[in-house]
Design a protein around this motif. Structure first.
Motif, PDB file in Angstrom:
ATOM      1  N   HIS B 249      38.701  32.629  47.622  1.00 55.89           N
ATOM      2  CA  HIS B 249      38.277  33.876  46.976  1.00 55.89           C
ATOM      3  C   HIS B 249      39.497  34.727  46.596  1.00 55.89           C
ATOM      4  O   HIS B 249      40.435  34.836  47.386  1.00 55.89           O
ATOM      5  CB  HIS B 249      37.389  34.660  47.939  1.00 55.89           C
ATOM      6  N   PRO B 250      39.494  35.323  45.410  1.00 57.49           N
ATOM      7  CA  PRO B 250      40.642  36.158  45.013  1.00 57.49           C
ATOM      8  C   PRO B 250      40.945  37.267  46.020  1.00 57.49           C
ATOM      9  O   PRO B 250      42.111  37.620  46.227  1.00 57.49           O
ATOM     10  CB  PRO B 250      40.195  36.764  43.677  1.00 57.49           C
ATOM     11  N   CYS B 287      29.760  41.408  41.323  1.00 53.33           N
ATOM     12  CA  CYS B 287      30.634  41.123  42.452  1.00 53.33           C
ATOM     13  C   CYS B 287      31.289  42.417  42.882  1.00 53.33           C
ATOM     14  O   CYS B 287      31.938  43.091  42.076  1.00 53.33           O
ATOM     15  CB  CYS B 287      31.701  40.108  42.063  1.00 53.33           C
ATOM     16  N   PHE B 289      33.827  43.018  44.325  1.00 51.51           N
ATOM     17  CA  PHE B 289      35.287  43.006  44.241  1.00 51.51           C
ATOM     18  C   PHE B 289      35.789  43.130  42.801  1.00 51.51           C
ATOM     19  O   PHE B 289      36.992  43.243  42.567  1.00 51.51           O
ATOM     20  CB  PHE B 289      35.818  41.718  44.887  1.00 51.51           C
ATOM     21  N   HIS B 290      34.871  43.145  41.828  1.00 49.99           N
ATOM     22  CA  HIS B 290      35.346  43.001  40.445  1.00 49.99           C
ATOM     23  C   HIS B 290      36.248  44.144  39.981  1.00 49.99           C
ATOM     24  O   HIS B 290      37.102  43.959  39.121  1.00 49.99           O
ATOM     25  CB  HIS B 290      34.180  42.770  39.472  1.00 49.99           C
ATOM     26  N   CYS B 293      39.675  42.925  41.202  1.00 51.56           N
ATOM     27  CA  CYS B 293      40.000  41.500  41.144  1.00 51.56           C
ATOM     28  C   CYS B 293      40.889  41.157  39.960  1.00 51.56           C
ATOM     29  O   CYS B 293      40.583  41.492  38.830  1.00 51.56           O
ATOM     30  CB  CYS B 293      38.711  40.705  41.048  1.00 51.56           C
ATOM     31  N   GLU B 295      41.252  38.387  38.652  1.00 50.94           N
ATOM     32  CA  GLU B 295      40.694  37.299  37.845  1.00 50.94           C
ATOM     33  C   GLU B 295      39.287  37.594  37.342  1.00 50.94           C
ATOM     34  O   GLU B 295      38.580  36.683  36.912  1.00 50.94           O
ATOM     35  CB  GLU B 295      40.659  36.008  38.671  1.00 50.94           C
ATOM     36  N   ALA B 296      38.887  38.855  37.387  1.00 46.42           N
ATOM     37  CA  ALA B 296      37.502  39.178  37.044  1.00 46.42           C
ATOM     38  C   ALA B 296      37.158  38.789  35.607  1.00 46.42           C
ATOM     39  O   ALA B 296      37.974  38.899  34.696  1.00 46.42           O
ATOM     40  CB  ALA B 296      37.259  40.670  37.241  1.00 46.42           C
ATOM     41  N   MET B 297      35.933  38.301  35.450  1.00 47.54           N
ATOM     42  CA  MET B 297      35.425  37.914  34.125  1.00 47.54           C
ATOM     43  C   MET B 297      34.221  38.805  33.814  1.00 47.54           C
ATOM     44  O   MET B 297      33.790  39.590  34.656  1.00 47.54           O
ATOM     45  CB  MET B 297      34.989  36.447  34.167  1.00 47.54           C
ATOM     46  N   CYS B 300      31.241  38.796  36.203  1.00 47.73           N
ATOM     47  CA  CYS B 300      31.466  39.399  37.518  1.00 47.73           C
ATOM     48  C   CYS B 300      30.945  40.834  37.581  1.00 47.73           C
ATOM     49  O   CYS B 300      30.595  41.332  38.642  1.00 47.73           O
ATOM     50  CB  CYS B 300      32.948  39.403  37.870  1.00 47.73           C
ATOM     51  N   PRO B 305      27.675  37.163  42.818  1.00 50.00           N
ATOM     52  CA  PRO B 305      27.843  35.753  43.174  1.00 50.00           C
ATOM     53  C   PRO B 305      27.295  35.482  44.572  1.00 50.00           C
ATOM     54  O   PRO B 305      27.395  36.341  45.448  1.00 50.00           O
ATOM     55  CB  PRO B 305      29.360  35.551  43.133  1.00 50.00           C
ATOM     56  N   CYS B 318      31.983  33.561  44.642  1.00 51.82           N
ATOM     57  CA  CYS B 318      32.834  33.966  43.520  1.00 51.82           C
ATOM     58  C   CYS B 318      32.460  33.149  42.302  1.00 51.82           C
ATOM     59  O   CYS B 318      32.295  31.935  42.395  1.00 51.82           O
ATOM     60  CB  CYS B 318      34.298  33.750  43.897  1.00 51.82           C
ATOM     61  N   HIS B 319      32.348  33.820  41.161  1.00 54.04           N
ATOM     62  CA  HIS B 319      31.936  33.124  39.940  1.00 54.04           C
ATOM     63  C   HIS B 319      32.945  32.092  39.468  1.00 54.04           C
ATOM     64  O   HIS B 319      32.611  31.197  38.705  1.00 54.04           O
ATOM     65  CB  HIS B 319      31.674  34.143  38.827  1.00 54.04           C
ATOM     66  N   LEU B 320      34.184  32.213  39.917  1.00 53.64           N
ATOM     67  CA  LEU B 320      35.186  31.223  39.516  1.00 53.64           C
ATOM     68  C   LEU B 320      34.810  29.830  40.007  1.00 53.64           C
ATOM     69  O   LEU B 320      35.264  28.831  39.474  1.00 53.64           O
ATOM     70  CB  LEU B 320      36.552  31.581  40.119  1.00 53.64           C
TER      71      LEU B 320
HETATM   72  S1  SF4 Z   1      33.469  36.901  41.418  1.00 48.82           S
HETATM   73 FE1  SF4 Z   1      34.818  37.578  39.846  1.00 48.82          FE
HETATM   74  S2  SF4 Z   1      35.438  39.580  40.457  1.00 48.82           S
HETATM   75 FE2  SF4 Z   1      34.541  38.613  42.203  1.00 48.82          FE
HETATM   76  S3  SF4 Z   1      36.276  37.715  43.190  1.00 48.82           S
HETATM   77 FE3  SF4 Z   1      35.469  36.121  41.910  1.00 48.82          FE
HETATM   78  S4  SF4 Z   1      36.600  36.328  40.037  1.00 48.82           S
HETATM   79 FE4  SF4 Z   1      36.988  38.166  41.151  1.00 48.82          FE
END
Ligand code: SF4
Ligand SMILES: Nc1ncnc2c1ncn2[C@@H]1O[C@H](COP(=O)(O)OP(=O)(O)OP(=O)(O)O)[C@@H](O)[C@H]1O
Ligand SMILES: Nc1ncnc2c1ncn2[C@@H]1O[C@H](COP(=O)(O)OP(=O)(O)OP(=O)(O)O)[C@@H](O)[C@H]1O
Ligand SMILES: [Mg+2]
Ligand SMILES: [Mg+2]
Lengths: 337, 331
Positions: B249-250, B287, B289-290, B293, B295-297, B300, B305, B318-320
């Motif tokens: 997780h990021p 999420c 954490f977005h 984060c 790496e957020a998309m 997120c 997630p 995490c969506h990644l």
């Molecule tokens: S779900 Fe998205 S925002 Fe949350 S930790 Fe994963 S990449 Fe980052």
């Protein structure tokens, strides 16, 4: 040549309480060079905060009093003047506090006034320091908040301390300390109450300020990770005394004092797995406990006769590396540094 | 692996925020927000996360010291969320807790002997003489002289008081001990003594621990598996080795990278996060954490997630790493 901006010599600060005299700081000597980050480490109650309060002239009196030693503040920019902060007038001390030596306190909430906005409090500090208009001071306050990475500084100046998170308050404290462009910043556990991800941001900021403004920093912490991260040199304290001093690599990689050695050995290592941790036996002495001989003697694995009867001096081991332990001194030595 | 001693399903604890003159409910703090995990017999399960992420609340809800808002807890195969208060009291004999503050958790007016004997008395275990012997024995097990039973808490140092806290948790011979920051209040040179003791006892008595702490090096040292929490949610759950070798997780990645290491030769590539930890009364959408984060998309921001097992025994929310759906971004 590196020159010290602050030199503490044989400082003794005691508290006179109903339950007896507490020698909170008992013969502490060290110096801070221009533009360096000095770490002061040691366990709870060893006298770190009292040392810094002594420098700031803020020891609560009564019950506390500086009973010995000197604190020399040298301003190389101003004709090499040297002032003994133990002796200067209250008025002069206030000036120094507002202009040359700033402090970030262990608990930010105690030093921010809950009744005034963040902006008001920073502007107060700026206006005490230089004669500028309120408007210019306000702009400078916003600049400072930006500098310490506060988001939405234009809005934050109108907010009150309780509306901010711990990390933001700590950054406001740093901004206030920076407001007067101090020569020395004393930071008393500035990140202990913060989460590690926020701590990383604050340490990064302090490194940047130290680099860009060549401000000297006295960093009080009990976290040796923080020391490795930001300090050039380290002073290790135990029960009111400096027990070892040296550059950061020497202290962390080849410490000489049995206490420093034990302390470093007892940390769980992040990058390896060990079954059992080393531990220093016994307990930290209680405040006011009468200690004879070396203060670490009853926990020390190397203890010998002399340690129990005599109080060791700080012995010079190498250039800039000193250690308060009889293992490194000769019989009858008096290598007082 | 052995069977789960504790199973937690969809656990939630919301605290009411009240305000105004009628103290009406104006919102809630989602201290624990849909958390599921299992703890196996004889394992040490670590829980880490930043201040306020819900670690202590999770610990207290597991013992029903505070009642969950939703979710199920099974202990030793029995659903304890359904038990009456009386039945729960009996069950707590097998589930104990050690608190962070060894100063506040011992009654200053009672002698250690009474503090430790209390639980034996409540559960009617042994005669008076047997109880006294048990108290002495347990003190010696945690490394204090048996005679100390006649002393008061203020006569002990912080480390010694935490030993007493451990003795109190151990005396009923429990199966599970929830350790909430048991060494955080102690000096560095005392921490390792207590950690060694806790580890020895765990092995000797085949205890199961839930070990809560914010200090990752401590959790790493003692835990077999670790759950990482962020704003009331569990975002990653892995074995200790996997988590430190290969965090997924990021948030876990930045958390691990942010720990300053006392070894000056250990160069750490740091992932600095922007911004502050959001408030659990108003957690970000999708999420949690977005907002911080790296790496957020887009997804997120909108979709929360779920915690999924992506390799054997490694869970991440995490969506990644999401496998189903069209954007197959599994890495
Ligand atoms: S779900 Fe998205 S925002 Fe949350 S930790 Fe994963 S990449 Fe980052
Ligand atoms: N106002 C006071 N009255 C009496 N004793 C005091 C006072 N302030 C500090 N002391 C004592 O002085 C000693 C040193 O305290 P100090 O606050 O400097 O410790 P410290 O090293 O900063 O510890 P910590 O890591 O817990 O902040 C302690 O034993 C403390 O009890
Ligand atoms: N009794 C309560 N009433 C209202 N809010 C609460 C209560 N107890 C905890 N909270 C809130 O719930 C959230 C989670 O708190 P909790 O104590 O579980 O965090 P934690 O992870 O243990 O943090 P820490 O590392 O600081 O101990 C926090 O926002 C806290 O303010
Ligand atoms: Mg202090
Ligand atoms: Mg907690």
């Amino acid at each position: 040549m590196k020159k010290p901006v602050l030199e503490i010599n044989h400082l003794r600060t005691h508290f006179f309480t109903d339950r007896g005299v507490i020698p909170a700081v008992d013969d502490v000597s060290f110096y801070i060079y221009e533009g360096e980050v000095l770490g002061v480490v040691g366990e709870s109650g060893c006298g770190k905060s009292v040392t810094s309060l002594s420098v700031m002239g803020l020891v609560p009196n009564p019950p506390g009093k500086i009973v010995g030693g000197e604190i020399l503040f040298r301003q190389h920019s101003v004709n090499e003047t040297t002032e003994n902060l133990v002796k200067v007038s209250k008025k002069r001390m206030r000036q120094i506090r507002g202009n040359q030596i700033a402090m970030i306190f262990q608990e930010p909430m105690t030093s921010l006034d809950p009744l005034y906005t963040i902006g008001f409090q920073i502007i107060e500090v700026i206006k005490n320091h230089e004669k500028i208009s309120k408007k210019t001071a306000r702009n400078k306050a916003v600049e400072l908040l930006k500098l310490v990475g506060i988001p939405r500084p234009e809005e934050i100046v109108h907010e009150y301390p309780h509306q901010l998170s711990g990390g933001m308050r700590q950054r406001v404290m740093i901004a206030m300390a920076m407001a007067c462009d101090p020569e020395i910043l004393i930071a008393d556990e500035p990140t202990t109450a913060l989460d590690v991800t926020i701590q990383a941001q604050i340490l990064e900021l302090m490194k940047k300020l130290n680099r860009e403004k060549s401000m000297s920093v006295m960093m009080i912490t009990h976290d040796l990770g923080v020391v490795a991260e930001i300090c050039n040199r380290v002073v290790v304290m135990y029960a009111g005394k400096v027990v070892e001093e040296g550059d950061v690599r020497t202290i962390l990689k080849s410490p000489k004092h049995p206490y420093t050695q034990g302390l470093i050995q007892s940390l769980p290592k992040m990058n390896q797995r060990e079954e059992r941790l080393y531990s220093i036996p016994g307990n930290v002495p209680k405040p006011g406990e009468v200690l004879q001989g070396c203060h670490f003697a009853d926990r020390c694995s190397m203890v010998f006769n002399r340690c129990v009867n005599e109080d060791p001096e700080l012995y010079m081991l190498n250039d800039g590396h000193t250690c308060r332990c009889f293992l490194y001194g000769q019989e009858g030595d008096d290598l007082n540094v | 692996m052995s069977k789960p001693l504790l199973e937690v399903q969809g656990l939630k604890k919301y605290f009411d925020i009240t305000g105004g003159i009628f103290s009406r409910k104006t919102g809630d703090i989602k201290a624990v927000d849909d958390v599921s995990f299992s703890v196996f017999e004889g394992e040490v399960f670590g829980i880490v996360g930043e201040s306020g992420c819900g670690k202590s609340t999770t610990g207290k809800v597991l013992l029903r010291l505070i009642e969950p808002t939703d979710g199920k807890i099974f202990f030793d195969g029995m659903e304890i969320t359904k038990l009456s208060e009386e039945e729960m009291r009996k069950t707590r004999r097998d589930m104990q807790i050690i608190f962070q503050d060894p100063y506040a958790s011992l009654n200053p007016r009672h002698k250690i002997g009474r503090i430790l004997g209390e639980a034996l008395k409540i559960h009617g275990i042994g005669s008076k003489i047997e109880q006294q012997k048990k108290v002495k024995d347990i003190l010696e097990i945690v490394g204090l002289p048996g005679e100390h039973a006649s002393r008061y808490p203020h006569q002990f140092s912080g480390g010694q008081r935490q030993r007493i806290g451990i003795a109190r948790a151990l005396i009923l011979n429990p199966k599970l001990i929830i350790c909430d920051e048991p060494v955080s209040a102690l000096d560095v040179s005392i921490q390792s003594q207590i950690l060694n003791l806790m580890k020895d006892l765990q092995e000797k008595f085949k205890l199961t621990y839930i070990f809560i702490a914010h200090d990752l090096s401590v959790v790493k040292h003692i835990s077999h598996r670790i759950g990482v929490m962020y704003l009331g949610r569990m975002v990653e759950l892995s074995s200790t080795e996997d988590m430190f070798d290969n965090p997924l997780h990021p948030y876990t990645k930045s958390l691990l990278s942010a720990i300053p290491d006392p070894d000056p030769d250990f160069i750490q590539e740091r992932i600095l996060l922007e911004g502050d930890v959001p408030s659990p009364s108003n957690p970000p959408s999708g999420c949690a954490f977005h907002t911080r984060c790296p790496e957020a998309m887009d997804i997120c921001k909108n979709v929360r997630p779920v915690l999924q097992e992506i390799t054997v025994n490694n869970f991440v929310a995490c969506h990644l790493y999401e496998v189903e759906g069209d954007n197959n971004r599994n890495r």
